[in-house]
Design a protein around this motif. Structure first.
Motif: not given
Ligand code: ATP
Ligand code: MG
Length: 485
Positions: A250-276
């Motif tokens: 689950m720790v590995e889910l954290q972080g939002a990588e960016e490449k050429f200006g394209i990012g993805h969401k932080d999946n750790f905090y996304h997961t927590l929001q889904v859980l809530d």
């Protein structure tokens, strides 16, 4: 869903306590034996904040086991269970679990959470408690009858909503590292703030969690997951480094990588929001676990595609395959509960896929077949998975799901595939063609199942029989038994 955590502290809630039958029996026995006796811990805390509590602990400065037996006799309670190893005795009074223990002084060795125990005073006993809010005691003795005994300011902490250890937190946490999990569990359940020194000490002692059994860890973790806002606990577990010890995936889910200006969401905090979000709609522990793990394989399936940007292809299948391993490591049950979590993870993208094309009956039927009785929970998870900040998008997705849910109900009423029982069984096929168990039987069953799910034939025995005959003929089989419809 789960109870909210808003509470007020009111000392008046202790009024009349010692007159209640259970406490009165303890008071009378304490007077007779002339022994210092206190109600202590979680019960006192919960009573002060008006939270229901079905277990009551007492500390006596003396022989807790003999005292328990005497009180049980007074109350005509049932059997007294004695736990010699822990020096405690327990009986049931109605549906309340009553426990007695002799006041103790403890010293710990580094490699274990099992202390050397010696008899002590109430003060010694309060010092070895985990938090000030859990060290509150109420006297059962004349002189201080019914008075709060609170040497560490626990009632003030409860009121300020602060969790703090009675002693130096390094000593408390290093003596018994399970307390670090408990700190975060109470913080989440009661919506508290962890005192700064405490938080620093948990972070420093995080590795010590490794001496705690997986069962004890998962029992605290489940209480966090069942809280009204579990994200608070997971955030703390991550920040202190405790999560790294038992759920590194689950720790590995954290972080939002960016490449050429394209990012993805932080999946750790996304997961927590889904859980809530799920927590707002269901108290089912295993559905909530489904939320915790729904994207668990995202880090392992992440690719950057110059055209499509970030992709996580197959994360639902890979994630489902990770579930048994995670459950095994945490010593969580490996039965139907685990299978449900696995299924939720595996299917969590299916309803979305449905909304993308026109919703066909056969796709809906297949989803119903695969999800079975977990379909409603799956839909709760999918709705919770919409965490887009774009309100318009969110509305559109939710409306799509409403459509899927309507369609699911329609198809289920018509075709009853939710708990699909094949209308023609393997035995039917063997009897019809007079053949022993063989591969052909499975093949014919699959053809029939697919035909029903695709809507080529209805979910009826007669049509399924005819299809069986046709398929049998293709395989060179001859009917030896008349249809038994
Ligand atoms: P809940 O019953 O809601 O889990 P609780 O505070 O009653 O909360 P219990 O595990 O029932 O927790 O324990 C009862 C009391 O025993 C606690 O309030 C605390 O005083 C003490 N206690 C329990 N576990 C520990 C521990 N690991 N270290 C120190 N004290 C503990
Ligand atoms: Mg308790």
């Amino acid at each position: 869903m789960s109870r909210t955590t808003s509470y007020t502290v009111d000392p008046a809630r202790l009024d009349g306590m010692v007159q209640e039958p259970l406490f009165a029996a303890v008071v009378n026995e304490a007077a007779l034996q002339d022994i210092a006796t206190f109600a202590i811990g979680g019960y006192v805390r919960d009573r002060l904040i008006g939270r229901p509590c079905k277990d009551i602990d007492f500390v006596v400065e003396g022989d807790g086991m003999a005292f328990a037996k005497a009180v049980a006799r007074r109350l005509k309670a049932g059997e007294v269970h004695v736990f010699k190893n822990f020096g405690t005795a327990m009986f049931m009074h109605g549906d309340v679990q009553v426990e007695f223990v002799g006041a103790r002084k403890e010293s710990y060795r580094r490699d274990s959470r099992k202390p050397d125990v010696q008899p002590g005073t109430i003060r010694d006993d309060q010092e070895r408690r985990d938090f000030t809010i859990n060290a509150l005691a109420v006297s059962m003795n004349a002189g201080g009858l019914g008075a709060l005994v609170d040497p560490f300011g626990g009632i003030l902490d409860l009121d300020r909503r602060i969790i703090r250890t009675p002693l130096d937190p390094h000593i408390t946490f290093s003596d018994d590292p399970l307390r670090m999990m408990r700190a975060i569990r109470f913080t989440t359940q009661l919506d508290l703030t962890i005192d700064e020194a405490c938080l620093a000490s948990i972070t420093r002692n995080a590795e010590r969690l490794d001496i705690i059994s997986a069962e004890r860890i998962h029992s605290e973790l489940n209480k966090i997951i069942l809280s009204h806002k579990p994200s608070k606990g997971f955030d703390l577990l991550l920040r202190t480094g405790l999560l790294h010890r038992f759920l590194p995936e689950m720790v590995e889910l954290q972080g939002a990588e960016e490449k050429f200006g394209i990012g993805h969401k932080d999946n750790f905090y996304h997961t927590l929001q889904v859980l809530d979000n799920v927590a707002e709609n269901s108290d089912d522990l295993w559905l909530r676990w489904g939320a915790v793990l729904h994207d668990i394989a995202k880090p392992r399936t992440k690719r950057f595609d110059p055209k499509a940007g970030w992709t996580f292809h197959g994360h639902e299948d890979k994630g489902a395959r990770m579930v048994p391993g995670i459950f095994r490591k945490l010593k969580l049950p490996l039965d139907d509960k685990m299978k449900k979590v696995k299924k939720l993870v595996a299917l969590h993208l299916r309803p979305i896929a449905l909304t993308k094309d026109e919703v066909t009956d056969s796709a809906v039927r297949r989803l119903l077949f695969d999800a079975g009785d977990d379909i409603d929970d799956l839909m709760i998870l999918c709705r919770a998975d919409i965490t887009s900040k774009n309100e318009k998008k969110k509305k559109r997705y939710l409306a799509n799901y409403d459509l899927v849910i309507r369609k699911l109900a329609e198809v289920e009423e018509k075709d009853r595939v939710r708990n699909f029982q094949p209308p023609i069984t393997g035995e039917d096929i063997m009897a019809a063609f007079g053949i022993p168990p063989c591969k052909a039987i499975g093949d014919i069953k699959t053809v029939i199942k697919d035909a029903i799910l695709d809507g080529t034939i209805p979910n009826e025995r007669e049509q399924a029989w005819d299809l069986m005959v046709k398929e049998g003929e293709k395989l060179g089989l001859q009917l030896t038994k008349r249809p038994d419809r």
